[in-house]
Design an enzyme around this catalytic site. Structure first.
Site, PDB file in Angstrom:
ATOM      1  N   SER A 145      -0.219   3.306  -4.832  1.00 37.52           N
ATOM      2  CA  SER A 145       0.719   4.156  -4.052  1.00 37.52           C
ATOM      3  C   SER A 145       0.153   5.751  -4.811  1.00 37.52           C
ATOM      4  O   SER A 145       0.381   5.745  -6.002  1.00 37.52           O
ATOM      5  CB  SER A 145       2.244   3.683  -4.406  1.00 37.52           C
ATOM      6  OG  SER A 145       2.855   5.446  -3.947  1.00 37.52           O
ATOM      7  N   TYR A 159       9.182   1.465 -10.320  1.00 37.15           N
ATOM      8  CA  TYR A 159       8.164   1.889  -8.636  1.00 37.15           C
ATOM      9  C   TYR A 159       7.069   2.784  -9.125  1.00 37.15           C
ATOM     10  O   TYR A 159       6.181   1.943  -9.132  1.00 37.15           O
ATOM     11  CB  TYR A 159       8.770   2.358  -7.432  1.00 37.15           C
ATOM     12  CG  TYR A 159       8.224   1.857  -6.337  1.00 37.15           C
ATOM     13  CD1 TYR A 159       7.091   0.795  -5.917  1.00 37.15           C
ATOM     14  CD2 TYR A 159       6.908   3.058  -5.770  1.00 37.15           C
ATOM     15  CE1 TYR A 159       6.368   0.504  -5.032  1.00 37.15           C
ATOM     16  CE2 TYR A 159       6.434   2.609  -4.773  1.00 37.15           C
ATOM     17  CZ  TYR A 159       6.216   1.457  -3.969  1.00 37.15           C
ATOM     18  OH  TYR A 159       4.843   0.940  -3.169  1.00 37.15           O
ATOM     19  N   LYS A 163       2.934   1.638 -10.488  1.00 32.90           N
ATOM     20  CA  LYS A 163       1.810   1.715  -9.594  1.00 32.90           C
ATOM     21  C   LYS A 163       1.212   2.369 -10.437  1.00 32.90           C
ATOM     22  O   LYS A 163      -0.457   2.534  -9.786  1.00 32.90           O
ATOM     23  CB  LYS A 163       1.888   2.386  -8.863  1.00 32.90           C
ATOM     24  CG  LYS A 163       2.786   1.548  -7.266  1.00 32.90           C
ATOM     25  CD  LYS A 163       2.142   0.080  -7.050  1.00 32.90           C
ATOM     26  CE  LYS A 163       2.866  -0.528  -5.782  1.00 32.90           C
ATOM     27  NZ  LYS A 163       2.301  -1.664  -5.391  1.00 32.90           N
TER      28      LYS A 163
HETATM   29  N1  LIG Z   1       4.960   1.425   3.178  1.00 37.05           N
HETATM   30  C1  LIG Z   1       4.595   2.383   1.462  1.00 37.05           C
HETATM   31  O1  LIG Z   1       5.237   3.830   1.862  1.00 37.05           O
HETATM   32  C2  LIG Z   1       3.869   2.476   0.869  1.00 37.05           C
HETATM   33  C3  LIG Z   1       3.266   3.067   0.264  1.00 37.05           C
HETATM   34  C4  LIG Z   1       2.653   2.718  -0.359  1.00 37.05           C
HETATM   35  C5  LIG Z   1       2.220   2.467  -1.198  1.00 37.05           C
HETATM   36  N2  LIG Z   1       2.630   0.614  -0.448  1.00 37.05           N
HETATM   37  C6  LIG Z   1       2.579  -0.653  -0.620  1.00 37.05           C
HETATM   38  O2  LIG Z   1       1.872  -0.935  -0.182  1.00 37.05           O
HETATM   39  C7  LIG Z   1       2.117  -2.603  -0.379  1.00 37.05           C
HETATM   40  C8  LIG Z   1       2.993  -3.415   1.067  1.00 37.05           C
HETATM   41  O3  LIG Z   1       3.962  -2.965   1.491  1.00 37.05           O
HETATM   42  P1  LIG Z   1       4.453  -2.605   2.911  1.00 37.05           P
HETATM   43  O4  LIG Z   1       4.919  -0.896   3.091  1.00 37.05           O
HETATM   44  O5  LIG Z   1       3.682  -3.195   3.414  1.00 37.05           O
HETATM   45  O6  LIG Z   1       6.105  -3.337   2.438  1.00 37.05           O
HETATM   46  P2  LIG Z   1       6.294  -4.386   3.101  1.00 37.05           P
HETATM   47  O7  LIG Z   1       7.867  -4.992   2.216  1.00 37.05           O
HETATM   48  O8  LIG Z   1       7.041  -5.264   4.354  1.00 37.05           O
HETATM   49  O9  LIG Z   1       5.119  -5.863   2.479  1.00 37.05           O
HETATM   50  C9  LIG Z   1       5.519  -6.046   1.501  1.00 37.05           C
HETATM   51  C10 LIG Z   1       5.039  -8.131   1.675  1.00 37.05           C
HETATM   52  O10 LIG Z   1       5.117  -8.365   0.252  1.00 37.05           O
HETATM   53  C11 LIG Z   1       5.850  -9.715   0.322  1.00 37.05           C
HETATM   54  N3  LIG Z   1       6.599 -10.320  -1.140  1.00 37.05           N
HETATM   55  C12 LIG Z   1       7.658  -9.465  -1.914  1.00 37.05           C
HETATM   56  N4  LIG Z   1       7.236 -10.644  -2.820  1.00 37.05           N
HETATM   57  C13 LIG Z   1       6.405 -10.989  -3.166  1.00 37.05           C
HETATM   58  C14 LIG Z   1       6.449 -11.554  -4.000  1.00 37.05           C
HETATM   59  N5  LIG Z   1       7.510 -11.804  -5.289  1.00 37.05           N
HETATM   60  N6  LIG Z   1       5.271 -12.712  -3.970  1.00 37.05           N
HETATM   61  C15 LIG Z   1       4.476 -12.599  -2.499  1.00 37.05           C
HETATM   62  N7  LIG Z   1       4.789 -11.727  -1.369  1.00 37.05           N
HETATM   63  C16 LIG Z   1       5.490 -10.756  -1.509  1.00 37.05           C
HETATM   64  C17 LIG Z   1       7.107  -9.471   1.172  1.00 37.05           C
HETATM   65  O11 LIG Z   1       7.813 -10.653   1.611  1.00 37.05           O
HETATM   66  C18 LIG Z   1       6.851  -8.652   1.974  1.00 37.05           C
HETATM   67  O12 LIG Z   1       6.403  -9.508   3.876  1.00 37.05           O
HETATM   68  C19 LIG Z   1       3.197  -2.791  -1.486  1.00 37.05           C
HETATM   69  O13 LIG Z   1       2.347  -3.339  -2.754  1.00 37.05           O
HETATM   70  C20 LIG Z   1       3.711  -1.489  -1.639  1.00 37.05           C
HETATM   71  O14 LIG Z   1       4.116  -1.162  -3.224  1.00 37.05           O
HETATM   72  C21 LIG Z   1       3.879   0.887   0.134  1.00 37.05           C
END
Ligand SMILES: NC(=O)c1ccc[n+]([C@@H]2O[C@H](COP(=O)([O-])OP(=O)(O)OC[C@H]3O[C@@H](n4cnc5c(N)ncnc54)[C@H](O)[C@@H]3O)[C@@H](O)[C@H]2O)c1
Length: 294
Positions: A145, A159, A163
């Protein structure tokens, strides 16, 4: 690497958000997909949707923080499809920590590290030896991130620390794969450049009992909609990047063997420069002091 129909992609955190968008995009390229997630209902729904669109799908209920669970995922993927070409270590959570660092609950750190850091490491350990042994082609994408991967947002510091670890882990992985002469590439993904409308703000829905909060929160969890409304009310522009754009960036990056899956953004570039310059100048990180901490 060349992406070709019939290859196999494994995506963790694939039941929603960015993970599901990546899985959809791989399926659209003709890849078979293994969806791994800890959230059973959402996982089944995602797998059914992809299968209805004609994809070859396997869904696995997996907790990436548990090494055995990730090894079982790899076993299932190889048993079902005989190979893995693309691995996206994407599952991630926000920690739910409040206040100053010295006030955080250790369980906030343990939970976020167990998923965001250990989860990626478990993926590397469970899949990479078999991907190398197969002789490639292969590619690993680890989701970081801008928060932490570039510089920390001090309001989300747990967080951010996880990251930052993902970036360093992936740089080291890249070097190890090169040293091995493996036909397996590695990339670190910075989803963006703007915020994403995903379930990340409701990460607590998947928080396990073993890392439960030890005391009630001072403030209720804020939803993305509430955050968006507050930002707009304060006169800030709020922009979102569609998850499909992130998936597009990933597919392009795999094809180009691009390590930094970092979308073009003046904001990111300013942060990178400010942080690098502070290190080069041996000056204090003034670029962090502009954040308003609540
Ligand atoms: N949304 C944002 O703005 C953003 C920005 C930068 C990075 N990210 C990163 O992107 C990635 C995806 O996140 P997202 O934004 O799609 O959120 P999201 O919550 O929609 O998706 C995350 C998924 O991970 C699953 N998960 C959580 N704990 C778990 C575990 N212990 N084992 C297996 N699965 C698990 C959840 O059930 C979910 O389906 C993450 O690593 C997040 O940190 C997101």
């Amino acid at each position: 690497m060349r992406l070709e129909p019939g290859q196999v992609a494994v995506v963790t955190g694939a039941a929603g958000g960015i993970g599901l968008a990546m899985a959809r995009r791989f399926a659209a390229e003709g890849l078979k997909v293994v969806l791994a997630d800890v959230e059973e209902g959402a996982l089944r729904k995602a797998a059914d949707e992809l299968a209805a669109d004609g994809a070859q799908v396997r869904a696995e209920l997996v907790d990436v923080s548990d090494r055995d669970s990730v090894v079982a995922l790899a076993d299932a993927a190889y048993e079902t499809f005989g190979a893995v070409h693309v691995l996206c270590n994407n599952a991630g959570v926000g920690s739910g920590a409040e206040g100053r660092m010295w006030e955080h609950e250790p369980n906030d750190w343990k939970w976020a590290f167990s998923v965001n850091v250990w989860g990626v490491f478990h993926g590397i350990q469970a899949f990479v030896p078999r991907m190398i042994a197969a002789g490639g082609p292969g590619h690993i994408v680890n989701t970081s991130s801008g928060d932490g991967g570039i510089a920390p947002l001090p309001t989300a510091s747990v967080y951010a620390v996880t990251k930052a670890a993902v970036v360093t882990m992936t740089e080291s992985l890249y070097a190890h794969l090169k040293a091995e002469g493996a036909a397996v590439g590695a990339s670190v993904l910075f989803p963006g450049p703007h915020m994403l409308r995903t379930g990340l703000w409701e990460s607590h829905r998947n928080r396990p009992e073993r890392y439960a909060k030890e005391r009630p929160r001072k403030a209720p969890y804020r939803t993305l909609d509430q955050y968006e409304a507050a930002m707009r009310q304060a006169g800030h522009e709020v922009r979102f990047t569609p998850v499909e754009e992130v998936a597009e960036h990933v597919v392009d990056g795999i094809r180009a063997d691009r390590f930094w899956m970092l979308p073009a953004s003046e904001h990111s570039d300013r942060q990178i420069r400010a942080r690098s310059q502070s290190m080069l100048d041996r000056s204090n990180p003034g670029y962090l002091e502009s954040f308003i901490l609540d």
